[in-house]
Design an enzyme around this catalytic site. Structure first.
Site, mmCIF file in Angstrom:
data_model
loop_
_atom_site.group_PDB
_atom_site.id
_atom_site.type_symbol
_atom_site.label_atom_id
_atom_site.label_comp_id
_atom_site.label_asym_id
_atom_site.label_seq_id
_atom_site.Cartn_x
_atom_site.Cartn_y
_atom_site.Cartn_z
ATOM 1 N N ASP A 32 0.882 -1.173 0.000
ATOM 2 C CA ASP A 32 0.000 0.000 0.000
ATOM 3 C C ASP A 32 0.916 1.218 0.000
ATOM 4 O O ASP A 32 1.598 1.477 0.987
ATOM 5 C CB ASP A 32 -0.903 -0.019 1.249
ATOM 6 C CG ASP A 32 -1.816 1.201 1.295
ATOM 7 O OD1 ASP A 32 -1.655 2.121 0.458
ATOM 8 O OD2 ASP A 32 -2.689 1.235 2.183
ATOM 9 N N TYR A 121 -7.599 15.597 -9.456
ATOM 10 C CA TYR A 121 -6.730 14.530 -9.970
ATOM 11 C C TYR A 121 -5.411 15.141 -10.445
ATOM 12 O O TYR A 121 -4.321 14.676 -10.074
ATOM 13 C CB TYR A 121 -7.435 13.779 -11.100
ATOM 14 C CG TYR A 121 -6.540 12.841 -11.884
ATOM 15 C CD1 TYR A 121 -6.077 11.646 -11.328
ATOM 16 C CD2 TYR A 121 -6.140 13.157 -13.190
ATOM 17 C CE1 TYR A 121 -5.245 10.791 -12.048
ATOM 18 C CE2 TYR A 121 -5.320 12.303 -13.923
ATOM 19 C CZ TYR A 121 -4.867 11.129 -13.342
ATOM 20 O OH TYR A 121 -4.039 10.296 -14.059
ATOM 21 N N LYS A 125 -1.675 14.556 -8.947
ATOM 22 C CA LYS A 125 -0.592 14.008 -9.777
ATOM 23 C C LYS A 125 0.585 14.994 -9.809
ATOM 24 O O LYS A 125 1.747 14.586 -9.871
ATOM 25 C CB LYS A 125 -1.089 13.719 -11.192
ATOM 26 C CG LYS A 125 -2.096 12.581 -11.303
ATOM 27 C CD LYS A 125 -1.556 11.212 -10.904
ATOM 28 C CE LYS A 125 -0.553 10.655 -11.882
ATOM 29 N NZ LYS A 125 -0.109 9.287 -11.491
HETATM 30 N N1 LIG Z 1 -5.796 5.874 -17.396
HETATM 31 C C1 LIG Z 1 -5.405 6.960 -18.068
HETATM 32 O O1 LIG Z 1 -6.048 7.417 -19.029
HETATM 33 C C2 LIG Z 1 -4.126 7.643 -17.693
HETATM 34 C C3 LIG Z 1 -3.356 7.214 -16.622
HETATM 35 N N2 LIG Z 1 -2.201 7.895 -16.308
HETATM 36 C C4 LIG Z 1 -1.357 7.430 -15.212
HETATM 37 O O2 LIG Z 1 -0.822 6.164 -15.596
HETATM 38 C C5 LIG Z 1 -0.633 5.327 -14.448
HETATM 39 C C6 LIG Z 1 -1.317 3.988 -14.673
HETATM 40 O O3 LIG Z 1 -2.694 4.226 -14.908
HETATM 41 P P1 LIG Z 1 -3.723 3.034 -15.122
HETATM 42 O O4 LIG Z 1 -3.016 1.810 -15.545
HETATM 43 O O5 LIG Z 1 -4.854 3.585 -15.917
HETATM 44 O O6 LIG Z 1 -4.233 2.828 -13.627
HETATM 45 P P2 LIG Z 1 -5.229 1.728 -13.025
HETATM 46 O O7 LIG Z 1 -6.253 2.483 -12.248
HETATM 47 O O8 LIG Z 1 -5.656 0.776 -14.084
HETATM 48 O O9 LIG Z 1 -4.262 0.908 -12.042
HETATM 49 C C7 LIG Z 1 -3.796 1.429 -10.854
HETATM 50 C C8 LIG Z 1 -3.408 0.278 -9.956
HETATM 51 O O10 LIG Z 1 -2.903 0.840 -8.726
HETATM 52 C C9 LIG Z 1 -3.498 0.135 -7.656
HETATM 53 N N3 LIG Z 1 -3.528 0.978 -6.451
HETATM 54 C C10 LIG Z 1 -4.427 1.929 -6.112
HETATM 55 N N4 LIG Z 1 -4.124 2.455 -4.912
HETATM 56 C C11 LIG Z 1 -3.005 1.818 -4.480
HETATM 57 C C12 LIG Z 1 -2.231 1.908 -3.292
HETATM 58 N N5 LIG Z 1 -2.538 2.737 -2.295
HETATM 59 N N6 LIG Z 1 -1.139 1.113 -3.188
HETATM 60 C C13 LIG Z 1 -0.822 0.234 -4.167
HETATM 61 N N7 LIG Z 1 -1.527 0.097 -5.303
HETATM 62 C C14 LIG Z 1 -2.615 0.875 -5.450
HETATM 63 C C15 LIG Z 1 -4.901 -0.199 -8.156
HETATM 64 O O11 LIG Z 1 -5.493 -1.204 -7.373
HETATM 65 P P3 LIG Z 1 -7.099 -1.217 -7.195
HETATM 66 O O12 LIG Z 1 -7.658 -1.377 -8.575
HETATM 67 O O13 LIG Z 1 -7.322 -2.381 -6.294
HETATM 68 O O14 LIG Z 1 -7.463 0.108 -6.582
HETATM 69 C C16 LIG Z 1 -4.593 -0.635 -9.583
HETATM 70 O O15 LIG Z 1 -4.225 -1.989 -9.657
HETATM 71 C C17 LIG Z 1 -1.184 6.150 -13.276
HETATM 72 O O16 LIG Z 1 -0.120 6.839 -12.664
HETATM 73 C C18 LIG Z 1 -2.119 7.163 -13.921
HETATM 74 O O17 LIG Z 1 -2.251 8.346 -13.158
HETATM 75 C C19 LIG Z 1 -1.759 8.982 -17.011
HETATM 76 C C20 LIG Z 1 -2.485 9.443 -18.069
HETATM 77 C C21 LIG Z 1 -3.710 8.787 -18.528
HETATM 78 C C1 LIG Z 2 -18.725 7.994 -21.806
HETATM 79 C C2 LIG Z 2 -18.717 9.382 -22.422
HETATM 80 C C3 LIG Z 2 -17.686 10.248 -22.166
HETATM 81 N N1 LIG Z 2 -17.696 11.498 -22.698
HETATM 82 C C4 LIG Z 2 -16.554 12.400 -22.446
HETATM 83 C C5 LIG Z 2 -16.259 12.705 -20.995
HETATM 84 C C6 LIG Z 2 -14.810 13.047 -21.005
HETATM 85 O O1 LIG Z 2 -14.625 14.427 -21.254
HETATM 86 C C7 LIG Z 2 -14.265 12.259 -22.184
HETATM 87 C C8 LIG Z 2 -13.460 11.048 -21.775
HETATM 88 O O2 LIG Z 2 -14.112 10.367 -20.736
HETATM 89 P P1 LIG Z 2 -13.328 9.546 -19.637
HETATM 90 O O3 LIG Z 2 -14.128 9.555 -18.402
HETATM 91 O O4 LIG Z 2 -12.929 8.228 -20.222
HETATM 92 O O5 LIG Z 2 -12.024 10.436 -19.538
HETATM 93 P P2 LIG Z 2 -11.139 10.908 -18.340
HETATM 94 O O6 LIG Z 2 -11.408 10.136 -17.122
HETATM 95 O O7 LIG Z 2 -11.191 12.375 -18.257
HETATM 96 O O8 LIG Z 2 -9.720 10.442 -18.938
HETATM 97 C C9 LIG Z 2 -8.560 10.865 -18.315
HETATM 98 O O9 LIG Z 2 -8.181 9.901 -17.348
HETATM 99 C C10 LIG Z 2 -7.089 10.309 -16.551
HETATM 100 C C11 LIG Z 2 -6.768 9.168 -15.596
HETATM 101 C C12 LIG Z 2 -5.942 10.848 -17.315
HETATM 102 O O10 LIG Z 2 -4.820 10.893 -16.813
HETATM 103 C C13 LIG Z 2 -6.213 11.551 -18.615
HETATM 104 O O11 LIG Z 2 -5.103 11.510 -19.496
HETATM 105 C C14 LIG Z 2 -7.431 11.035 -19.328
HETATM 106 O O12 LIG Z 2 -7.195 9.778 -19.936
HETATM 107 O O13 LIG Z 2 -15.390 11.815 -22.952
HETATM 108 C C15 LIG Z 2 -18.719 11.919 -23.520
HETATM 109 O O14 LIG Z 2 -18.722 13.070 -24.004
HETATM 110 N N2 LIG Z 2 -19.769 11.062 -23.795
HETATM 111 C C16 LIG Z 2 -19.815 9.807 -23.274
HETATM 112 O O15 LIG Z 2 -20.790 9.037 -23.544
#
Ligand SMILES: NC(=O)C1=CN([C@@H]2O[C@H](COP(=O)(O)OP(=O)(O)OC[C@H]3O[C@@H](n4cnc5c(N)ncnc54)[C@H](OP(=O)(O)O)[C@@H]3O)[C@@H](O)[C@H]2O)C=CC1
Ligand SMILES: Cc1cn([C@H]2C[C@H](O)[C@@H](COP(=O)(O)OP(=O)(O)O[C@H]3O[C@@H](C)C(=O)[C@@H](O)[C@H]3O)O2)c(=O)[nH]c1=O
Length: 277
Positions: A32, A121, A125
């Site tokens: 964690d 968020y 970050k």
């Molecule tokens: N998804 C996106 O669009 C984007 C993501 N990022 C960054 O990329 C990285 C990876 O993202 P992504 O793969 O989508 O993330 P996910 O949410 O898919 O995975 C995150 C993982 O971290 C685990 N986790 C959460 N809290 C803790 C904790 N306290 N200690 C240990 N593990 C923990 C989660 O477990 P559990 O599911 O059980 O909570 C999960 O397995 C992140 O840093 C994210 O901010 C950057 C840009 C875009």
């Molecule tokens: C499902 C849906 C989403 N949207 C919009 C909402 C939002 O602005 C956009 C994308 O939706 P999401 O909720 O997937 O996006 P969002 O959670 O904002 O995605 C972000 O996640 C974090 C973790 C990051 O770090 C970013 O880079 C980015 O990937 O699409 C619609 O307009 N219509 C829809 O039916």
């Protein structure tokens, strides 16, 4: 050994697949990152040379009402990882986001552009970005708009909605680069293998809006769904989002030779792989 923290997440699982025997993964409940003792126990027992932190709280709207959790996981957790990796002489790789930017620049963001997050968020970050410096041997990789086989993401949401509805409304005023976690994983490994330090951007090349991305998803998947435009203001989600957050990845290409493929090509490959999976 390279230790992936958050190994069960969307990026974590693709990284583990690519690292093969070089990698080892941990996730909740075995580590964690918000608990310094837990981080110390796991890292001192495993003694990795590199730690790639993929653990995060990634529910952007959820962060608005859970500020404390967001700051603990995305901010403080990174400080604990940085302190302990410094102690054991390991490199810390931290993954960050385009949402640290406010989207007002109007051209692709470079690594040293000013971070001005619009939502919790992004704030959390950014705290993580600042904390990573506790360990001078750090690599910070910003990415965006991720999708992959192993997690909740926009592609999966669209494919699910596309089975249920023939018309969808999706925002067309946010511009960015949809990025396949497999390509990001390749970029991170290229940076680690070159022992790069400091900040890098890594995303699939080219850009589009979420609306354009949705249309491409339905096109490539052969689903007859009409995608109508709407503005971010009309959608009115809890978290504000940057309107333009394309990342300039030229430093990654120059320093590693790794050039992320075009976003549409990546999407095609992803959908093909998804069919087989
Ligand atoms: N998804 C996106 O669009 C984007 C993501 N990022 C960054 O990329 C990285 C990876 O993202 P992504 O793969 O989508 O993330 P996910 O949410 O898919 O995975 C995150 C993982 O971290 C685990 N986790 C959460 N809290 C803790 C904790 N306290 N200690 C240990 N593990 C923990 C989660 O477990 P559990 O599911 O059980 O909570 C999960 O397995 C992140 O840093 C994210 O901010 C950057 C840009 C875009
Ligand atoms: C499902 C849906 C989403 N949207 C919009 C909402 C939002 O602005 C956009 C994308 O939706 P999401 O909720 O997937 O996006 P969002 O959670 O904002 O995605 C972000 O996640 C974090 C973790 C990051 O770090 C970013 O880079 C980015 O990937 O699409 C619609 O307009 N219509 C829809 O039916």
């Amino acid at each position: 050994m390279i230790l992936v923290v958050g190994a069960n997440g969307m990026l974590g699982q693709d990284l583990m697949g690519l690292l093969g025997e070089r990698g080892r993964g941990v996730d909740l409940p075995d580590i964690d990152i918000t608990d310094m003792v837990s981080v110390q126990q796991v890292l001192t027992a495993l003694k990795p040379k590199v730690v790639i932190n993929c653990a995060a709280y990634t529910d952007v709207d959820g962060c608005e009402s859970n500020t404390e959790t967001a700051m603990q996981v995305n901010g403080e957790g990174v400080a604990f990882l940085a302190l302990v990796t410094r102690e054991i002489g390991a490199k810390l790789v931290q993954v960050s986001t385009d949402y640290v930017f406010d989207g007002s620049k109007g051209s692709p963001y470079r690594e040293d552009d000013l971070q001005q997050p619009l939502n919790i968020y992004g704030e959390s970050k950014l705290a993580g970005e600042l904390n990573v410096d506790i360990n001078p041997d750090n690599l910070l990789v910003r990415t965006q708009w991720l999708y992959g086989l192993h997690g909740k993401n926009f592609v999966e949401t669209m494919l699910k909605l596309g089975q249920e509805k023939s018309v969808l409304t999706v925002v067309d005023d946010q511009i960015g680069s949809p990025t396949w976690t497999m390509d990001l994983a390749r970029g991170i490994i290229a940076l680690v293998d070159k022992d790069c330090r400091g900040t890098y951007h890594c995303a699939n090349s080219g850009h589009t809006s979420w609306n354009g991305f949705a249309k491409a998803i339905f096109d490539e998947a052969g689903l007859p769904v009409q995608v109508l435009p709407m503005t971010t203001e009309q959608l009115n989600r809890p978290a504000r989002r940057p309107l333009y957050s394309t990342l300039d990845c030229s430093k990654l290409v120059a320093d590693t030779g790794f050039e992320p493929q075009a976003w549409r090509e990546a999407l095609k490959q992803y959908l093909n792989l998804r069919k087989e999976a």
